[in-house]
Design a protein around this motif. Structure first.
Motif, PDB file in Angstrom:
ATOM      1  N   GLU A   1       8.347  35.383 -31.179  1.00 15.20           N
ATOM      2  CA  GLU A   1       7.631  35.119 -29.944  1.00 15.20           C
ATOM      3  C   GLU A   1       8.542  34.385 -28.961  1.00 15.20           C
ATOM      4  O   GLU A   1       9.524  33.738 -29.349  1.00 15.20           O
ATOM      5  N   ILE A   2       8.177  34.477 -27.674  1.00 14.70           N
ATOM      6  CA  ILE A   2       8.980  33.866 -26.609  1.00 14.70           C
ATOM      7  C   ILE A   2       8.154  32.755 -25.942  1.00 14.70           C
ATOM      8  O   ILE A   2       7.010  32.988 -25.536  1.00 14.70           O
ATOM      9  N   ARG A   3       8.753  31.571 -25.864  1.00 11.77           N
ATOM     10  CA  ARG A   3       8.094  30.423 -25.210  1.00 11.77           C
ATOM     11  C   ARG A   3       8.769  30.180 -23.871  1.00 11.77           C
ATOM     12  O   ARG A   3       9.989  30.019 -23.788  1.00 11.77           O
ATOM     13  N   LEU A   4       7.947  30.186 -22.796  1.00 12.80           N
ATOM     14  CA  LEU A   4       8.427  29.892 -21.450  1.00 12.80           C
ATOM     15  C   LEU A   4       7.853  28.553 -20.985  1.00 12.80           C
ATOM     16  O   LEU A   4       6.663  28.282 -21.169  1.00 12.80           O
ATOM     17  N   GLU A   5       8.708  27.705 -20.380  1.00 16.22           N
ATOM     18  CA  GLU A   5       8.261  26.424 -19.831  1.00 16.22           C
ATOM     19  C   GLU A   5       8.731  26.333 -18.377  1.00 16.22           C
ATOM     20  O   GLU A   5       9.927  26.455 -18.087  1.00 16.22           O
ATOM     21  N   CYS A   6       7.729  26.125 -17.482  1.00 12.70           N
ATOM     22  CA  CYS A   6       8.011  26.041 -16.043  1.00 12.70           C
ATOM     23  C   CYS A   6       7.837  24.583 -15.589  1.00 12.70           C
ATOM     24  O   CYS A   6       6.802  23.955 -15.866  1.00 12.70           O
ATOM     25  N   THR A   7       8.840  24.045 -14.869  1.00 14.82           N
ATOM     26  CA  THR A   7       8.841  22.626 -14.489  1.00 14.82           C
ATOM     27  C   THR A   7       9.126  22.479 -12.983  1.00 14.82           C
ATOM     28  O   THR A   7       9.987  23.191 -12.433  1.00 14.82           O
ATOM     29  N   SER A   8       8.395  21.526 -12.341  1.00 13.24           N
ATOM     30  CA  SER A   8       8.653  21.191 -10.928  1.00 13.24           C
ATOM     31  C   SER A   8       8.286  19.728 -10.710  1.00 13.24           C
ATOM     32  O   SER A   8       7.381  19.204 -11.361  1.00 13.24           O
ATOM     33  N   VAL A   9       8.967  19.041  -9.780  1.00 12.86           N
ATOM     34  CA  VAL A   9       8.747  17.608  -9.540  1.00 12.86           C
ATOM     35  C   VAL A   9       8.406  17.373  -8.060  1.00 12.86           C
ATOM     36  O   VAL A   9       8.708  18.199  -7.187  1.00 12.86           O
ATOM     37  N   GLY A  10       7.754  16.171  -7.810  1.00 14.38           N
ATOM     38  CA  GLY A  10       7.517  15.708  -6.434  1.00 14.38           C
ATOM     39  C   GLY A  10       6.272  16.288  -5.802  1.00 14.38           C
ATOM     40  O   GLY A  10       6.287  16.558  -4.592  1.00 14.38           O
TER      41      GLY A  10
ATOM     42  N   SER B   1       0.844  -1.180   0.000  1.00 14.05           N
ATOM     43  CA  SER B   1       0.000   0.000   0.000  1.00 14.05           C
ATOM     44  C   SER B   1       0.886   1.239   0.000  1.00 14.05           C
ATOM     45  O   SER B   1       1.786   1.390   0.832  1.00 14.05           O
ATOM     46  N   ALA B   2       0.686   2.070  -0.959  1.00 10.84           N
ATOM     47  CA  ALA B   2       1.434   3.343  -1.069  1.00 10.84           C
ATOM     48  C   ALA B   2       0.437   4.451  -0.971  1.00 10.84           C
ATOM     49  O   ALA B   2      -0.413   4.617  -1.845  1.00 10.84           O
ATOM     50  N   CYS B   3       0.523   5.163   0.073  1.00 12.38           N
ATOM     51  CA  CYS B   3      -0.446   6.219   0.290  1.00 12.38           C
ATOM     52  C   CYS B   3       0.293   7.481   0.675  1.00 12.38           C
ATOM     53  O   CYS B   3       1.114   7.454   1.612  1.00 12.38           O
ATOM     54  N   HIS B   4       0.082   8.559  -0.047  1.00 11.08           N
ATOM     55  CA  HIS B   4       0.681   9.872   0.231  1.00 11.08           C
ATOM     56  C   HIS B   4      -0.432  10.789   0.671  1.00 11.08           C
ATOM     57  O   HIS B   4      -1.401  11.004  -0.063  1.00 11.08           O
ATOM     58  N   HIS B   5      -0.269  11.285   1.852  1.00 14.43           N
ATOM     59  CA  HIS B   5      -1.264  12.259   2.296  1.00 14.43           C
ATOM     60  C   HIS B   5      -1.104  13.558   1.536  1.00 14.43           C
ATOM     61  O   HIS B   5      -2.078  14.127   1.052  1.00 14.43           O
ATOM     62  N   SER B   6       0.116  14.116   1.378  1.00 14.80           N
ATOM     63  CA  SER B   6       0.414  15.339   0.608  1.00 14.80           C
ATOM     64  C   SER B   6       1.925  15.479   0.488  1.00 14.80           C
ATOM     65  O   SER B   6       2.676  14.951   1.307  1.00 14.80           O
ATOM     66  N   ALA B   7       2.350  16.169  -0.533  1.00 15.24           N
ATOM     67  CA  ALA B   7       3.791  16.412  -0.750  1.00 15.24           C
ATOM     68  C   ALA B   7       3.959  17.742  -1.494  1.00 15.24           C
ATOM     69  O   ALA B   7       3.227  18.037  -2.438  1.00 15.24           O
ATOM     70  N   LEU B   8       4.910  18.540  -1.023  1.00 15.43           N
ATOM     71  CA  LEU B   8       5.247  19.828  -1.669  1.00 15.43           C
ATOM     72  C   LEU B   8       6.430  19.610  -2.594  1.00 15.43           C
ATOM     73  O   LEU B   8       7.464  19.075  -2.177  1.00 15.43           O
ATOM     74  N   GLY B   9       6.254  19.966  -3.836  1.00 16.50           N
ATOM     75  CA  GLY B   9       7.279  19.660  -4.841  1.00 16.50           C
ATOM     76  C   GLY B   9       8.509  20.555  -4.756  1.00 16.50           C
ATOM     77  O   GLY B   9       8.674  21.379  -3.861  1.00 16.50           O
ATOM     78  N   SER B  10       9.393  20.367  -5.722  1.00 18.96           N
ATOM     79  CA  SER B  10      10.663  21.110  -5.771  1.00 18.96           C
ATOM     80  C   SER B  10      10.429  22.552  -6.232  1.00 18.96           C
ATOM     81  O   SER B  10       9.366  22.908  -6.739  1.00 18.96           O
ATOM     82  N   ASP B  11      11.467  23.344  -6.060  1.00 24.15           N
ATOM     83  CA  ASP B  11      11.403  24.732  -6.569  1.00 24.15           C
ATOM     84  C   ASP B  11      11.270  24.705  -8.097  1.00 24.15           C
ATOM     85  O   ASP B  11      12.060  24.008  -8.793  1.00 24.15           O
ATOM     86  N   PRO B  12      10.327  25.433  -8.645  1.00 24.79           N
ATOM     87  CA  PRO B  12      10.135  25.395 -10.105  1.00 24.79           C
ATOM     88  C   PRO B  12      11.285  26.096 -10.845  1.00 24.79           C
ATOM     89  O   PRO B  12      11.961  26.965 -10.300  1.00 24.79           O
ATOM     90  N   GLN B  13      11.461  25.687 -12.051  1.00 23.64           N
ATOM     91  CA  GLN B  13      12.480  26.274 -12.932  1.00 23.64           C
ATOM     92  C   GLN B  13      11.825  26.661 -14.260  1.00 23.64           C
ATOM     93  O   GLN B  13      10.961  25.957 -14.767  1.00 23.64           O
ATOM     94  N   ILE B  14      12.270  27.805 -14.836  1.00 19.51           N
ATOM     95  CA  ILE B  14      11.705  28.303 -16.096  1.00 19.51           C
ATOM     96  C   ILE B  14      12.775  28.239 -17.176  1.00 19.51           C
ATOM     97  O   ILE B  14      13.909  28.723 -17.000  1.00 19.51           O
ATOM     98  N   HIS B  15      12.406  27.642 -18.292  1.00 21.41           N
ATOM     99  CA  HIS B  15      13.268  27.599 -19.477  1.00 21.41           C
ATOM    100  C   HIS B  15      12.678  28.531 -20.537  1.00 21.41           C
ATOM    101  O   HIS B  15      11.481  28.457 -20.838  1.00 21.41           O
ATOM    102  N   MET B  16      13.515  29.408 -21.121  1.00 19.21           N
ATOM    103  CA  MET B  16      13.042  30.379 -22.108  1.00 19.21           C
ATOM    104  C   MET B  16      13.591  30.049 -23.489  1.00 19.21           C
ATOM    105  O   MET B  16      14.781  29.727 -23.637  1.00 19.21           O
TER     106      MET B  16
END
Length: 350
Positions: free
Chosen positions: A36-45, A14-29
């Protein structure tokens, strides 16, 4: 006793996660070809899946263009959100990840560099092309003008050198004159009418014979706003400019009388192979009275120059002649007058 039959080996994970705060996001431009400018924001966990928002520096919210949410083996989510920036007024943009269960969020802000703001629209490209073409045309025009200036400067230098050469040749002729050859200059200035040359000493001083070689005159004249050689049919002389001083070369033995513009050394006219018989005198003629003189300038080693001014009191002493076959009434001294220079006559063998 029989062993009981083996039952199934069941393992429950049984794998149960009550809640988890992910990593600091990072933006790639990424700057696209369209500007035009494309921005991509990524965060994990993250658990559960976070809410993603984009905000301007003024706090205005705008949605993502696209999002992806992928769980890993432990059920934690990796979230990527992208947005396309078309508004060049945006300078600072932030990306927010919110865990609604925990009531917490993480954010990251990015500043868009100034060089990325301008967007190459078609009219901007057209203006740039026009400016480039105008620049090339301006450079070409300046280069062409410079070349033309150089060419004209070279031509003027060549013309000046040519004039200097002609004048030098004339000076050499003057310096190498010997027995049988004579030279003098007549400064005609800006008089509107005159005739200069040579004539026989025994020319007819009365009557209306034309001034031609057959009658003992070898001369050129300014008359009626034109320059003429006094040949039997009067030869027009297409001069480049009005001569203010006329040089006269007399080669008695060869029978040549030549005229030159002493300002630039240009040749005016030559009477060739004339048959001289007897003494010759320098000749000039003034067609009208006035205060402007003719000045006869002999060589530097000769006598002083002779200046002649014709006015009414001199008319009685002048010899009336007729210009090239035109008739003049007898005794009409206001029509046409002439003088001979009071110098020694030129002989065949002086």
């Amino acid at each position: 006793m029989l062993d009981p039959a083996p039952g199934p080996n069941i393992q429950v994970v049984s794998a149960c996660h009550h809640s988890a705060l992910g990593s600091d996001p990072q933006i790639h431009m990424e700057v696209q070809e369209s500007g035009e400018i494309r921005l991509e924001c990524t965060s994990v966990g993250w658990y559960p899946e976070p809410q993603v928002q984009w905000r301007t520096s003024e706090g205005e919210w705008f949605p993502s263009t696209s999002e992806s949410r992928n769980p890993d083996e432990e059920g934690l989510f990796t979230v990527a959100a992208s947005v396309i920036i078309r508004d060049t007024s945006m300078k600072n943009i932030s990306c927010h990840f919110q865990n609604l269960l925990l009531g917490q969020e993480k954010e990251v802000e990015i500043s868009i560099p100034a060089p990325f703001f301008p967007r190459l629209t078609p009219w901007m490209v057209a203006v740039a092309v026009i400016l480039m073409v105008l620049g090339l045309l301006t450079i070409g025009s300046v280069f062409g003008t410079w070349r033309l200036y150089r060419e004209r400067a070279r031509q003027r230098k060549d013309e000046f050198s040519s004039k200097e050469k002609l004048l030098e040749e004339l000076k050499q002729k003057k310096a190498t004159l010997h027995a049988g050859r004579h030279f003098w200059e007549v400064e005609v200035g800006d008089r509107a009418d005159w005739a200069v040359g040579v004539c026989r000493e025994n020319v007819v001083k009365k009557g209306f014979d034309p001034m031609t070689p057959q009658n003992g005159f070898w001369a050129v004249e300014l008359y009626g706003n034109g320059y003429w050689a006094l040949t039997p049919q009067r030869t027009p002389l297409p001069l480049a400019g009005p001569p203010r001083r006329v040089g006269i070369f007399l080669d008695y033995e060869s029978g040549d009388v030549s005229f030159y513009n002493m300002a630039n050394g240009a040749h005016i006219y030559t009477f060739s192979n004339a048959s001289f018989s007897g003494p010759l005198r320098p000749f000039f003629c003034l067609w009208s009275c006035g205060k402007k003189p003719l000045t006869i300038c002999p060589p530097t080693d000769g006598p002083e120059r002779v200046t002649v001014v014709v006015d009414a009191k001199d008319f009685a002493k002048e010899i009336p002649l007729s210009p090239m076959g035109e008739d003049s009434a007898s005794g009409d001294t206001d029509t046409l007058h002439s003088k001979l220079i009071p110098t020694q006559p030129s002989q065949g063998a002086p």
